[in-house]
Every structure is written in C-alpha cells, then in structure tokens.
Design an enzyme around this catalytic site. Structure first.
Site, PDB file in Angstrom:
ATOM      1  N   LYS A  32      26.227 -19.278 105.943  1.00 51.20           N
ATOM      2  CA  LYS A  32      27.343 -19.498 105.075  1.00 51.20           C
ATOM      3  C   LYS A  32      27.815 -20.865 104.968  1.00 51.20           C
ATOM      4  O   LYS A  32      27.970 -21.505 106.102  1.00 51.20           O
ATOM      5  CB  LYS A  32      28.753 -18.683 105.306  1.00 51.20           C
ATOM      6  CG  LYS A  32      29.606 -18.554 104.287  1.00 51.20           C
ATOM      7  CD  LYS A  32      31.012 -17.299 104.947  1.00 51.20           C
ATOM      8  CE  LYS A  32      32.010 -17.400 104.049  1.00 51.20           C
ATOM      9  NZ  LYS A  32      33.083 -16.304 104.386  1.00 51.20           N
ATOM     10  N   SER A  57      35.912 -10.767 104.740  1.00 55.22           N
ATOM     11  CA  SER A  57      34.864 -11.586 104.177  1.00 55.22           C
ATOM     12  C   SER A  57      33.540 -11.430 104.578  1.00 55.22           C
ATOM     13  O   SER A  57      32.568 -11.876 103.829  1.00 55.22           O
ATOM     14  CB  SER A  57      35.211 -12.908 104.197  1.00 55.22           C
ATOM     15  OG  SER A  57      36.464 -13.130 103.177  1.00 55.22           O
ATOM     16  N   SER A  64      34.531 -13.553 100.972  1.00 59.41           N
ATOM     17  CA  SER A  64      33.881 -14.490 100.556  1.00 59.41           C
ATOM     18  C   SER A  64      32.388 -14.953 100.969  1.00 59.41           C
ATOM     19  O   SER A  64      32.101 -15.872 100.244  1.00 59.41           O
ATOM     20  CB  SER A  64      34.805 -15.833 101.076  1.00 59.41           C
ATOM     21  OG  SER A  64      34.750 -15.549 102.439  1.00 59.41           O
TER      22      SER A  64
END
Lengths: 474, 99, 475
Positions: free
Chosen positions: A75, A174, A150
C-alpha cells in the site's frame, strides 16, 4: 498466481526461480494495470534485482526465508527506501523516502520481492479508493464497482492475481472491508503486534498493518514475518512474533463463538444469510454458539469519527511545504503553508482535518474528543464482557457487497456508516479477520468477520480456516 | 451541543492552514454538522466517571538507551527540500515569532 | 534597583535547559552544538512521514534528577502534542508534557534565605533554528529564512517557578542557584551563551497588598545580566504605565540587549489554540520507587550542601572569602579547594588559585587533577615556588596537561640550589664592598639592595628569604 505458500516452497526447493515468478507477476500487472489502476508505481528494476539476488542465494544452497520469491504489493502509505511514496496525495507527489518501514525490511529479510506501491484513498481516508488523487481503483471482479478502501489497490492486486500477497493498513476497516469486497482474506492484527514504523500515520492509536491474501495459510505466513517487537515503535508489543501457521488447522471444536447481533443487523439480506450459514458451519465443526448483544459497538462509529480525524489533523500538519513534497509558493511562510495544503490535499482529507481540528479546539474538546475517548473505554469494556462469554465473535465485515462507483461519494455520512462493523476492533486494538464466505448480489463475494481478544490471531486463523474449507477452498 | 456555525468552520480552517471558498465553507458546515450531530448520541450517555482511553494497551516506560544511530546523509536531506540554500531549508519570510 | 514607593514586582521564571544527553530526545541523532546545518538529522527529528519517536532513557533520568534536587514529587506522566504551525518545528507540533508532568511541585532555597516554590519541571523537545536573511538578521523585515534542524528534538526540561520572586536581585540569585543545580545534577552544562539555558520571565507589578497585576512574559533571556536588566526595565515600565492611568496588556515581550528595553513581540491571541491531546505514539511514563531511588542515589551533592561544607570548614574566615567561595561553588571547583585545605594549604591561597587560575580556563579543567593542584599550592606555600611561578605552573597544566614538578623544572623554576645562590651572593659582596660593610655594620635596609641584585642576576628565580639567609651566613 500460485499461493504464497506454494510460491515460497517452489523457490526454496529450486522448482521455480524467483525471477520467473516475478516476471509472471509483472506480466499480469502490465496486462491489467491501465484498466484497473491498481499500482501507482511498479519497481521493475528493483524487484528484478531482488529476485535475481535471491536466485543466486538459492543456487548457493542458502536459506532464503519463509516468503522466498513471493511478489508483494505494498500500500502506498508504507515507506520503502528511494521508492516514490505518495499516500495517493498530490502533497507527497515525487517524494522518495530515505528509509524503509520495518515491515518492508522484514519482508525483504524473509525473501519476499516488493513489486510496487498500490493505490489507496488519500492518506487512507475512505472506504472505496475513490478518494485517491490518482483516480479510483476498479474492483477486478466487477469493474463498475469499487474494490473497497482504503487498501483498495492492495486488495485489487491480489484479487486480479497480480501478486499473491499485499500489505494494507487498517484504521477503521481499511484492510478487512476491501478484502470482503474483493473476496480475500484480510487481517487487522492486534494493535502493537506489527510495527507502525514507516507507515505514514492516519490515526496513530488505531492504525495497524496487515496482510491481504487468497488463503488463510498465506495470511498466517505473512503475518508471522511482519509481526514481532520493534524497538523503533514505542507502541510495539514486547513479545516476539507469534506462531500462527502451526495453528491454522486447529479447528474450533470446544470454542465458544459469540454471534453479535450488532455486527449483523442492518446488513443486506444476502450478507445476513452468509453470516447465518457461517454460524452453522462453526457449530458443525464443534463450536458452541452464544448469541450476544453489544450495543456499545454502534456508538463506536461516533467515537471513531472524532478520534481518527483528531489524530489525523495533527499527523497531517507536517505536510506544510517546508521540508519535502509539494510547495505552492507565496509571499510569506504562513501563506505558503496554506496555499500548499489547500492545493495538496483532496476534499475528504480536508473534511477530516477540519473535523479533527474542531474536535480538539478550545471549547469543544470536552464535548467531542474527550467524550469520544470515554466511549472508547465503553467499547473496550464491552469487548471484555463479551469475551467472558465467548472465545471469538462472529459478524459481518460490511453491510453489503461491493458497491458501484459514485453511489456514496455525495454523502460522506453514508460512506462513514458503512464502516460500522469494522470500527470496534480498531477502538479496542483487538484483532479481526475477514474471510470470503459465499456470494451475494451479482455473484459478488461476501466477507464474514471473526474477532478475538488481544493476541488471539492463531485462534482467528483456525476459525477462518474452518470457514474457508466449508466455502469450498480446501 | 449547539450546531456547527459557518464562522466556526472558517476559524477551524484558519487553525488547520486551509483556505476555503464560500461554497466550500457552506458545504463543510453542512457535512461536518451532520457528523457532529451523529456524534451527539454520545451525549445521551452517562459518561460521568468513565476513564478516557487514549491508547488501547497499557504499555508503560518504553524507552531506548542513550545511544547514537546513524543520521541521514546531508545531501539526501537537502535533496528533499522544495527550496534550500546554504545547506538549510529555505522558506519565505516568517511574519511572526513562534509562540 | 528598587521600584517607586508603594510598588512591588511579582516575578516568576520559566527556565528551559537543554539536557546533556548524547542523543536527542526521541531519536539516535547526536545532541551536539555547532555542527554543520542539517547534518544531525534523521527521519524522526525531521518529522518525515511514517517516523515514530522513542523516548531517551537518559533524558528521563536527568529530568528526574532535576526534580529530585528541587524536592519535586516524581509523578506518573504523559506526553502531549502541542499543535501549531511553525517552520522550525518539523512535525508542526511539539511533543511536551501538559497536565501530567514528570516533576510536580517542589522548592528551591536560596543562599539569601528565601524560598522560591517550583510549580513543575517537565520534559519537552526543542525546535530547529531559523536564520533570517535581509532585514539585518531579525525576523521583522527579513525576505526569507533558512532553517537548520540540528537542534530539533534536543531534550529540554522546563522548570516553572511560582510567582514568588520580588526583585531582580532575587531573580538573579534564583537563576544562578538553579543553574548550579543543573550543573551539579549533570543535566546541563549551564552555558547560557550557547543557549543551553534560556529564561523567560513573567513580570507583573502591584501596589503592596493588592492582588496580582496583569503579567507580561519576556522571552529568551540569555544571561543573568540580561535577566536583571530586563526585569527592572519591565517592572518600571509597568509602574509608569499604571501611574499614568494606563493598563498593562498581557503579551509576550522581546528584550533588546543593546537598547536596554523590552518591546511587544506578540499579543496573546484568540488564535492561540494549541489543541493539546495525548501523543498517541508514546506511552505513559511511570517511574517506580526503585527507579527513583537509583536516580537519587546517583546524585552528587547540590550547591547548598557544598556551600555549607565549605562555610563550616572556613569558620570565621568565611565572610571574608564569600565571593571566592561563590565562584568555587558555582563552577564546581570545591573538590580542589577541599583537597588543598585537607593538605593544610592556607585558605586564602586554596580559594584564590581556584577562583582565579582554574576559573579562567574552565574548559580545560579536566587537565588539572586535584593532586596536581594541591602539589602546586604546597610548593608555593613552602617557598619552593614563588607566587608568579605557581600561577604559571597552573596555567601551563590547564593548557597542556602535565605534572607540576617537571613543569617547574623545565621552566627553570626550581629553587636555586643553595650552592649556586652562595656563588651569586659572594660575587655581589666582592663587587659591592661599600654596601656589604654597611650591611655587616647592622644596616638591615641594605638586605633589600642585595635581594634586588640577586633577582636581577637570576631573572627573578631566587627566593628572598634564602638570599637573606645566605647574606647572614657571611656576616
């Protein structure tokens, strides 16, 4: 792509070269990245160098680590030395960190091959990856829908078979929510189990890094590698990494599973039905089922949407144009900071900074932030009571399957409300895992969630494995 | 709790170093007000005597030894700067003293 | 200076001291003064995204040492973030202690017999340093500023006194005594000129017996002299303002050493909203009794105790030696003096050489052992070295190290062997028959003549008493 486990075995045994595994991963990224917008940066050169070095070590007969040759997607809020790290924000565009996150160092030490950085909601604020300054990521299972967020890019990378493993971060769901929406295993570990050093903070007291994979065993393998005490993180738990893989097949016989209405009610029918089937599966596997009501979990949402923005408003103050990243010039330093921040942050980030600044400001602290910290205590106490009656808890991960682009962007509150099932674990700091279990509307995957007390990851993996087998993935 | 006023939002924007257009102020006033109203359900609770939790686990006394670790290379540090001069980070004029 | 009749000043001091640790408060960068800009920085003290602070144990223990010396209660404490935007602050918040500081309460007894309450002494991190270009180097009128983050994250303790100080002289005594304590605890080098100790003074005035007036805070006083002058100026300014029917505005003021006056720096604003909240990246600090005891046991004696020891040793000679005694305590030179007194060196000499020769080369004090100091003074007292020679030996040892006897020998300072002196005296008698006969007839004044001649011939190396002895031997 083969699983994490199989890939590592093949590379360790010399049955496949790390480089060939990597080339397969890179080819898959090239094939679909333009369409899906999963990776913001692919480090082909660095990954090839790492893979080749690994192959040479295999040739020399060296022990190359538990994740030998496994391509990993990171990420883009995880720092990796000299690799662009943006948090999907214009304010960090072009910044290359001069250091790596502890998890990245640990992955490399275990022989994993980081291939690139994945898209996210800007600064991890969002549940759909629509808040990225670099465009949304599409759900590989249905490109008209969001992958969740996210960690949407990380979830999409694994779901699109670009890499067998991705790391995400989970502040209010997330990791688990995009895992659910993309049909993956997603783990939010116990707070402090995985070092946050090098994770660009959203809300420091809630953030945890965890894996997204296709199998429970893969997730356990990855977590074993990244977990364990880190002297660079003051909130890191003092113990070494726990043994997880060894317990994956432990089953749930004799365990008490608490079915929490407050983690189910309000979800779509297909989701509720999936959770109910999961209850039956666990019961058949020898677990005792306890029905529980924990109304405090609902309150968690209000507390979360004050605590997380409050911490974020302070964590994101440093993006001021002075030392790194974007600068928009102006006549004096205050105007420069304001111009930079106004141009550099997207709307959702501004909304949360504003909310958090307000919640901490003079005259409102007690009514909002102070009150939220007390509700956090209530949530923790409620979990403690629940764990008197149950060893683990079961609920839904999300109220619905993956939703369509734009369906919640106009109404921030509606988007916030979709996090209601995942938030309590972040407030308590306790672990939770999302497991794909059946499908719902349009054949899209449904995630169910297992929650446990602090450091009960082994037990969660064992429970998840029971559901995985029952869902047809032996 | 009194509902959020537009001037509160303007004040907060200033504190947060964000410029807001009139339209943005209106929008944020409405949206933030909605979240704060939702948070108002907390005020229905009796939280008297509840100890606030700022941190999930009660670790204490986490310290490190007073030992040197490598600093960053000066060139690497300055390469990050949007503007630098004389080995230092350059900024436009500072209008006021630090508090 | 005293205020006009009927007025009283009320002063409280906030003393910030940088702690003498090897590394910064939350990272492993060196805590050092004077390095090239931005060479002592890392992701943590530059506030790079993703970096996290880890507390330096030595900073905690030095803070506890200060609290112990100030009779504070060492308490469970937490760290907060003080949020405000400023370019020299890399995270745009300062990690500081807020409602739960490590040291709570306490007091400091001053040599003048007064007691000043300590409200708290808490830990916090320092900021970077800005240099202003254009506008004569001052912030106002500058075109742009340059920031060096080497100082960012250096550990500080802020010691807040109660509003107990009633004169600039008392403020000076308090600051000097506190500085002595900071040095004695090992917490600080006490160097105000390098900014390792910085003082803010809160000054208000009132008519005697009335409630407290509005205070102004004078920032960053960098010497005891500035402290005294700034307080006197500010109190007089406020009295004049009030007597003229005006009111004092609560504000932060800047002291200009050259102009000898204070001026408005910033008015307390509505916008000062620091949004303090618990620093989520750090955990609570809860020193147990055993830890507190270890710190207490490691403390050296404080200035007051050392002053009492020396005063007692001196007995009725103490008042006459008061100034030298204060210098010796202030600079921590009492081990030298006490060892000299133990070796029966005269008190005047024991204090004078410490308060003058050692004090003027303090940076090299480590070159001079207590034993060498005592040996040099004993040679001086016995007459083996003249006063000038003894001073020269001390200066040399401080500058370059070495051992007193060999330095005296290499400089040719060793008392002239009696034989050699005898030859010189014999030669003078032969060359000055007149003077010699008058001396032999009992004119003692002529001894001075011979001593002078001997000194001339020996370039001052001879000892007067020995010249007389040689003369008398030939009478």
């Amino acid at each position: 792509m083969k699983s994490v486990r199989q890939t590592a075995l093949d590379v360790q045994n010399g049955d496949a070269s790390a480089l060939s595994v990597l080339e397969e991963s890179l080819a898959r990224i090239r094939a679909r990245n333009d369409e899906l917008n999963v990776f913001l940066y692919v480090d082909e050169e660095g990954a090839r160098a790492a893979a080749s070095a690994l192959d040479e070590r295999v040739a020399r007969g060296e022990n190359v680590g538990a994740l030998a040759g496994v391509p990993v997607a990171l990420k883009d809020n995880l720092c990796q030395t000299n690799i662009p790290t943006t948090c999907s924000s214009k304010i960090l565009e072009g910044w290359r960190p001069p250091y790596s996150a502890t998890v990245v160092d640990r992955l490399l030490l275990a022989g994993a091959v980081p291939v690139g950085k994945t898209n996210l909601d800007e600064f991890a604020m969002g549940s759909s990856t629509e808040n990225s300054a670099f465009g949304p990521t599409k759900n590989p299972l249905d490109t008209t829908r969001v992958p969740g967020g996210s960690s949407g890019g990380s979830a999409a990378a694994v779901a699109a078979d670009m890499t067998p493993l991705a790391l995400g971060s989970d502040t209010g769901g997330s990791i688990r929510q995009p895992a659910a929406l993309c049909g993956l295993i997603g783990v939010k570990p116990t707070y402090g189990l995985v070092s946050r050093y090098g994770l660009i903070a959203f809300a420091s007291s809630l953030d945890q890094i965890g894996p997204l994979t296709k199998t429970v065993t893969d997730a356990a393998m990855a977590l074993e590698v990244i977990a364990g005490h880190d002297p660079l993180d003051s909130t890191s738990l003092p113990e070494p990494s726990p043994s997880l893989v060894a317990h994956v097949e432990d089953g749930v016989a004799g365990k008490r599973v608490g079915v929490v209405r407050d983690l189910i009610d309000g979800a779509d029918e297909d989701v509720v039905a999936a959770v109910e089937r999961a209850v039956e599966v666990l019961k058949e596997a020898g677990a005792t089922i306890v029905e529980l009501s924990v109304p405090e979990f609902r309150l968690g949402l209000s507390a979360y949407y004050l605590i997380a923005p409050a911490e974020a408003s302070s964590n994101l103050a440093r993006f001021d144009g002075v030392r790194y990243g974007l600068r928009v010039n102006a006549d004096d330093v205050t105007a420069m900071m304001e111009a930079t921040r106004t141009a550099g942050f997207g709307e959702e980030v501004k909304r949360r900074i504003m909310l958090g600044t307000y919640a901490l400001s003079a005259g409102y602290y007690d009514a909002y932030y102070g009150q939220a910290l007390k509700v956090r205590t209530l949530t923790i106490d409620a979990f403690r009571r629940a764990y008197h009656e149950a060893d683990l808890l079961l609920g839904a991960t999300t109220p619905s399957v993956a939703f369509e682009f734009g369906s919640k962007t106009a109404d921030p509150m509606a988007m916030y409300l979709s996090d209601v099932f995942t938030i309590p674990s972040n407030l308590s700091g306790e672990p939770a895992i999302s497991i794909p279990f059946g499908t719902g509307e349009a054949g899209l995957p449904i995630g169910v969630q297992l929650l446990g007390p602090g450091r009960s990851e082994a037990q969660l993996f064992a429970g998840a494995r029971v559901l995985e087998i029952a869902d047809g993935r032996p | 709790m009194a509902s959020l006023r537009r001037e509160d939002v303007a004040h907060v924007a200033k504190l947060a170093r964000l410029t807001m257009s009139d339209a943005e102020l209106d929008k944020f006033t409405a949206q933030l007000g909605q979240v704060l109203d939702h948070a108002g359900d907390m005020n229905a609770l009796d939280l008297e005597g509840v100890i606030p939790t700022a941190h999930p686990f009660g670790l204490i006394n986490v310290v490190r030894d007073d030992e040197r670790r490598a600093c960053l290379d000066h060139d690497v540090v300055i390469a990050m700067a949007p503007d630098a001069e004389d080995g230092r980070f350059a900024v436009p004029r500072i209008l006021g003293e630090a508090p | 200076m005293t205020l006009r009749d009927g007025w009283e000043m009320v002063v409280g001091l906030e003393v910030h001291t940088e702690l003498k640790t090897y590394t910064k408060m939350f990272c492993g960068c060196a805590n050092a003064f004077g390095a090239a800009p931005n060479t002592l920085v890392c992701p943590v003290c530059l506030g790079l995204p993703g970096s996290l602070p880890v507390l330096n144990v030595r900073a905690v223990e030095l803070a506890m040492a200060i609290g112990t010396a100030l009779q504070s209660t060492i308490s469970p404490s937490t760290f907060h973030r003080k949020n405000y935007f400023y370019p020299d602050m890399p995270k745009d918040f300062q990690i500081s202690q807020y409602d739960l500081p490590i040291n709570v309460g306490g007091y400091l007894d001053l040599p003048d017999g007064s007691r000043v309450a300590i409200e708290r002494a808490h830990l916090e991190e320092d900021t970077g340093k800005s240099t202003h270009l254009g506008g004569g180097g001052r912030i106002h009128g500058a075109d742009r500023s340059l920031v060096d983050y080497n100082r960012s994250g250096v550990p500080l303790v802020e010691i807040v006194s109660g509003p107990d100080i009633r004169s600039s002289a008392q403020a000076r005594t308090y600051a000097a005594e506190l500085r002595g304590i900071l040095i004695a605890t090992g917490a600080s080098d006490g160097r105000m000129e390098e900014g390792s100790v910085r003082i803010d003074a809160n000054v208000s005035v009132r008519r005697s017996g009335e409630p407290l007036g509005t205070r102004c805070e004078i920032k960053n006083l960098n010497s005891l002299r500035s402290l005294v002058r700034a307080i006197d100026f500010e109190a007089a300014r406020q009295v004049e303002l009030l007597e003229g029917g005006g009111t004092v505005r609560q504000e932060t003021r800047h002291w200009d050493e050259n102009l000898g006056s204070t001026s408005t720096m910033r008015v307390k604003e509505e916008a000062d909203d620091y949004r303090y909240f618990r620093e989520p990246d750090l955990v609570d600090l809860v020193p147990d009794q055993a830890w507190q005891d270890r710190v207490r046991d490691g403390l050296q004696p404080m200035p007051a105790e050392r002053r009492a020891v020396l005063t007692q040793r001196l007995g009725d000679r103490a008042p006459a030696l008061r100034d030298a005694l204060e210098v010796v305590i202030d600079l921590g030179l009492d081990p030298y003096v006490i060892a000299a007194l133990d070796a029966e060196v005269d008190a005047d000499l024991a204090f004078a050489r410490a308060a003058n020769e050692i004090a003027s080369d303090l940076v090299h004090v480590d070159n001079l052992s207590v034993e060498s100091y005592v040996a040099t003074l004993r040679m001086e007292q016995s007459g083996d070295l003249s006063a000038t020679q003894a001073k020269t030996v001390l200066v040399e040892i401080l500058a370059n190290g070495g051992e007193p006897v060999s330095i005296a020998q290499s400089k040719g300072f060793e008392r002239l062997a009696s034989g050699a002196l005898g030859e010189v005296v014999a030669k003078l008698i032969e060359e000055n028959p007149d003077e010699w006969s008058r001396y032999r007839d009992g004119n003692e004044k002529l001894a001075q003549f011979f001593i002078g001649q001997v000194m001339k011939l020996t370039k001052g190396q001879a000892n007067g008493k020995e010249v007389i002895a040689a003369l008398q031997a030939r009478r």
